[in-house]
Design a protein around this motif. Sequence first.
Motif, PDB file in Angstrom:
ATOM      1  N   PHE A 133       0.820  -1.220   0.000  1.00 48.08           N
ATOM      2  CA  PHE A 133       0.000   0.000   0.000  1.00 48.08           C
ATOM      3  C   PHE A 133       0.856   1.273   0.000  1.00 48.08           C
ATOM      4  O   PHE A 133       0.616   2.177  -0.814  1.00 48.08           O
ATOM      5  CB  PHE A 133      -0.997  -0.010   1.152  1.00 48.08           C
ATOM      6  N   PRO A 134       1.881   1.380   0.858  1.00 44.91           N
ATOM      7  CA  PRO A 134       2.726   2.576   0.769  1.00 44.91           C
ATOM      8  C   PRO A 134       3.497   2.651  -0.563  1.00 44.91           C
ATOM      9  O   PRO A 134       3.696   3.738  -1.101  1.00 44.91           O
ATOM     10  CB  PRO A 134       3.701   2.435   1.938  1.00 44.91           C
ATOM     11  N   LEU A 135       3.901   1.512  -1.086  1.00 48.00           N
ATOM     12  CA  LEU A 135       4.611   1.479  -2.360  1.00 48.00           C
ATOM     13  C   LEU A 135       3.737   2.046  -3.474  1.00 48.00           C
ATOM     14  O   LEU A 135       4.169   2.897  -4.258  1.00 48.00           O
ATOM     15  CB  LEU A 135       5.029   0.045  -2.692  1.00 48.00           C
ATOM     16  N   VAL A 136       2.500   1.608  -3.535  1.00 40.59           N
ATOM     17  CA  VAL A 136       1.572   2.099  -4.559  1.00 40.59           C
ATOM     18  C   VAL A 136       1.305   3.590  -4.361  1.00 40.59           C
ATOM     19  O   VAL A 136       1.274   4.363  -5.321  1.00 40.59           O
ATOM     20  CB  VAL A 136       0.260   1.281  -4.541  1.00 40.59           C
ATOM     21  N   GLY A 137       1.146   4.012  -3.116  1.00 40.96           N
ATOM     22  CA  GLY A 137       0.920   5.429  -2.839  1.00 40.96           C
ATOM     23  C   GLY A 137       2.081   6.296  -3.285  1.00 40.96           C
ATOM     24  O   GLY A 137       1.890   7.354  -3.896  1.00 40.96           O
ATOM     25  N   CYS A 138       3.305   5.846  -3.011  1.00 46.75           N
ATOM     26  CA  CYS A 138       4.493   6.602  -3.423  1.00 46.75           C
ATOM     27  C   CYS A 138       4.618   6.633  -4.944  1.00 46.75           C
ATOM     28  O   CYS A 138       4.952   7.681  -5.519  1.00 46.75           O
ATOM     29  CB  CYS A 138       5.745   5.997  -2.797  1.00 46.75           C
ATOM     30  N   ALA A 139       4.355   5.512  -5.593  1.00 46.26           N
ATOM     31  CA  ALA A 139       4.420   5.474  -7.060  1.00 46.26           C
ATOM     32  C   ALA A 139       3.364   6.403  -7.661  1.00 46.26           C
ATOM     33  O   ALA A 139       3.636   7.117  -8.634  1.00 46.26           O
ATOM     34  CB  ALA A 139       4.238   4.053  -7.567  1.00 46.26           C
ATOM     35  N   ALA A 140       2.178   6.425  -7.071  1.00 48.76           N
ATOM     36  CA  ALA A 140       1.116   7.315  -7.555  1.00 48.76           C
ATOM     37  C   ALA A 140       1.517   8.778  -7.384  1.00 48.76           C
ATOM     38  O   ALA A 140       1.279   9.610  -8.274  1.00 48.76           O
ATOM     39  CB  ALA A 140      -0.190   7.025  -6.823  1.00 48.76           C
ATOM     40  N   ARG A 141       2.132   9.097  -6.254  1.00 50.99           N
ATOM     41  CA  ARG A 141       2.584  10.473  -6.021  1.00 50.99           C
ATOM     42  C   ARG A 141       3.653  10.857  -7.046  1.00 50.99           C
ATOM     43  O   ARG A 141       3.653  11.974  -7.566  1.00 50.99           O
ATOM     44  CB  ARG A 141       3.114  10.609  -4.606  1.00 50.99           C
ATOM     45  N   ALA A 142       4.563   9.947  -7.337  1.00 49.31           N
ATOM     46  CA  ALA A 142       5.594  10.206  -8.344  1.00 49.31           C
ATOM     47  C   ALA A 142       4.959  10.424  -9.714  1.00 49.31           C
ATOM     48  O   ALA A 142       5.322  11.365 -10.431  1.00 49.31           O
ATOM     49  CB  ALA A 142       6.591   9.053  -8.389  1.00 49.31           C
ATOM     50  N   LEU A 143       3.999   9.577 -10.077  1.00 53.27           N
ATOM     51  CA  LEU A 143       3.324   9.730 -11.376  1.00 53.27           C
ATOM     52  C   LEU A 143       2.558  11.049 -11.444  1.00 53.27           C
ATOM     53  O   LEU A 143       2.516  11.686 -12.504  1.00 53.27           O
ATOM     54  CB  LEU A 143       2.388   8.552 -11.630  1.00 53.27           C
ATOM     55  N   ALA A 144       1.969  11.482 -10.334  1.00 55.50           N
ATOM     56  CA  ALA A 144       1.270  12.773 -10.318  1.00 55.50           C
ATOM     57  C   ALA A 144       2.252  13.910 -10.610  1.00 55.50           C
ATOM     58  O   ALA A 144       1.930  14.836 -11.365  1.00 55.50           O
ATOM     59  CB  ALA A 144       0.582  12.985  -8.973  1.00 55.50           C
ATOM     60  N   SER A 145       3.455  13.841 -10.044  1.00 50.84           N
ATOM     61  CA  SER A 145       4.476  14.863 -10.318  1.00 50.84           C
ATOM     62  C   SER A 145       4.924  14.812 -11.775  1.00 50.84           C
ATOM     63  O   SER A 145       5.130  15.854 -12.405  1.00 50.84           O
ATOM     64  CB  SER A 145       5.691  14.661  -9.409  1.00 50.84           C
ATOM     65  N   ILE A 146       5.077  13.607 -12.296  1.00 45.29           N
ATOM     66  CA  ILE A 146       5.473  13.435 -13.696  1.00 45.29           C
ATOM     67  C   ILE A 146       4.418  14.050 -14.606  1.00 45.29           C
ATOM     68  O   ILE A 146       4.726  14.833 -15.512  1.00 45.29           O
ATOM     69  CB  ILE A 146       5.697  11.942 -14.020  1.00 45.29           C
ATOM     70  N   HIS A 147       3.159  13.729 -14.360  1.00 43.91           N
ATOM     71  CA  HIS A 147       2.072  14.246 -15.190  1.00 43.91           C
ATOM     72  C   HIS A 147       1.910  15.754 -15.032  1.00 43.91           C
ATOM     73  O   HIS A 147       1.599  16.457 -15.998  1.00 43.91           O
ATOM     74  CB  HIS A 147       0.770  13.524 -14.879  1.00 43.91           C
ATOM     75  N   ALA A 148       2.140  16.278 -13.815  1.00 41.94           N
ATOM     76  CA  ALA A 148       2.047  17.728 -13.586  1.00 41.94           C
ATOM     77  C   ALA A 148       3.081  18.486 -14.408  1.00 41.94           C
ATOM     78  O   ALA A 148       2.869  19.648 -14.759  1.00 41.94           O
ATOM     79  CB  ALA A 148       2.208  18.041 -12.099  1.00 41.94           C
ATOM     80  N   ALA A 149       4.192  17.835 -14.725  1.00 40.77           N
ATOM     81  CA  ALA A 149       5.233  18.446 -15.561  1.00 40.77           C
ATOM     82  C   ALA A 149       4.938  18.276 -17.050  1.00 40.77           C
ATOM     83  O   ALA A 149       5.750  18.667 -17.886  1.00 40.77           O
ATOM     84  CB  ALA A 149       6.598  17.842 -15.225  1.00 40.77           C
ATOM     85  N   PRO A 186      10.388   4.075  -2.040  1.00 40.16           N
ATOM     86  CA  PRO A 186      10.539   3.724  -3.467  1.00 40.16           C
ATOM     87  C   PRO A 186      10.771   4.973  -4.324  1.00 40.16           C
ATOM     88  O   PRO A 186      10.357   6.070  -3.968  1.00 40.16           O
ATOM     89  CB  PRO A 186       9.197   3.076  -3.805  1.00 40.16           C
ATOM     90  N   TYR A 187      11.436   4.761  -5.451  1.00 39.70           N
ATOM     91  CA  TYR A 187      11.682   5.822  -6.431  1.00 39.70           C
ATOM     92  C   TYR A 187      11.328   5.316  -7.811  1.00 39.70           C
ATOM     93  O   TYR A 187      11.695   4.203  -8.189  1.00 39.70           O
ATOM     94  CB  TYR A 187      13.163   6.231  -6.430  1.00 39.70           C
ATOM     95  N   VAL A 188      10.616   6.143  -8.580  1.00 34.44           N
ATOM     96  CA  VAL A 188      10.308   5.845  -9.978  1.00 34.44           C
ATOM     97  C   VAL A 188      11.464   6.386 -10.816  1.00 34.44           C
ATOM     98  O   VAL A 188      11.881   7.529 -10.648  1.00 34.44           O
ATOM     99  CB  VAL A 188       8.975   6.486 -10.394  1.00 34.44           C
ATOM    100  N   ILE A 189      11.999   5.538 -11.698  1.00 36.19           N
ATOM    101  CA  ILE A 189      13.153   5.909 -12.513  1.00 36.19           C
ATOM    102  C   ILE A 189      12.865   5.672 -13.992  1.00 36.19           C
ATOM    103  O   ILE A 189      11.844   5.095 -14.340  1.00 36.19           O
ATOM    104  CB  ILE A 189      14.427   5.119 -12.089  1.00 36.19           C
ATOM    105  N   ASP A 190      13.790   6.090 -14.838  1.00 39.26           N
ATOM    106  CA  ASP A 190      13.847   5.759 -16.269  1.00 39.26           C
ATOM    107  C   ASP A 190      12.520   5.925 -16.987  1.00 39.26           C
ATOM    108  O   ASP A 190      11.729   4.994 -17.081  1.00 39.26           O
ATOM    109  CB  ASP A 190      14.362   4.323 -16.433  1.00 39.26           C
ATOM    110  N   PHE A 191      12.284   7.102 -17.536  1.00 38.98           N
ATOM    111  CA  PHE A 191      11.001   7.417 -18.174  1.00 38.98           C
ATOM    112  C   PHE A 191      10.758   6.690 -19.487  1.00 38.98           C
ATOM    113  O   PHE A 191       9.679   6.740 -20.041  1.00 38.98           O
ATOM    114  CB  PHE A 191      10.870   8.911 -18.422  1.00 38.98           C
ATOM    115  N   GLY A 192      11.770   6.039 -20.036  1.00 39.84           N
ATOM    116  CA  GLY A 192      11.587   5.325 -21.303  1.00 39.84           C
ATOM    117  C   GLY A 192      11.529   6.286 -22.471  1.00 39.84           C
ATOM    118  O   GLY A 192      11.316   7.469 -22.315  1.00 39.84           O
TER     119      GLY A 192
END
Length: 132
Positions: free
Chosen positions: A90-106, A125-131
């Motif tokens: 649950f915290p992992l998914v929450g952190c990934a969602a927060r990272a994706l929100a920042s990515i999309h906000a940019a 956790p950290y989201v890396i490598d945007f592809g």
Amino acid sequence: MGTVYLSHTRGGQPVALKLILREHGQDPEFRRRFEQEVRAARRVRGYHLVPVVDHDTSGASPWLASAFVPGIALHEALGAFGALPPATVFPLVGCAARALASIHAAGVVHRDLKPSNIMLAPDGPYVIDFGI
């Protein structure tokens, strides 16, 4: 598309240095897409994201350096330890969602979100490598 090495800045900061494979570095279309990925990664800021430290997209061997995250990729953890308990997921998914929100906000879309692009570090956790 490349190989990632642990390196250090002149000041001693550890970085993950991604060197692009020679065959990709000689492909103009790939270089264009790599430069686009670097520009996008530099725009993104937020929690659970790894900042770009430096890059060279126009040299003979294109590269990208990002802050080093000590830890293992989620796919490695799953392979080594199996399914994660709900208290971890649950915290992992929450952190990934927060990272994706920042990515999309940019104004960026992460085009390669998968377990190998989520690093599990002592501080989360950290989201890396945007592809590309």
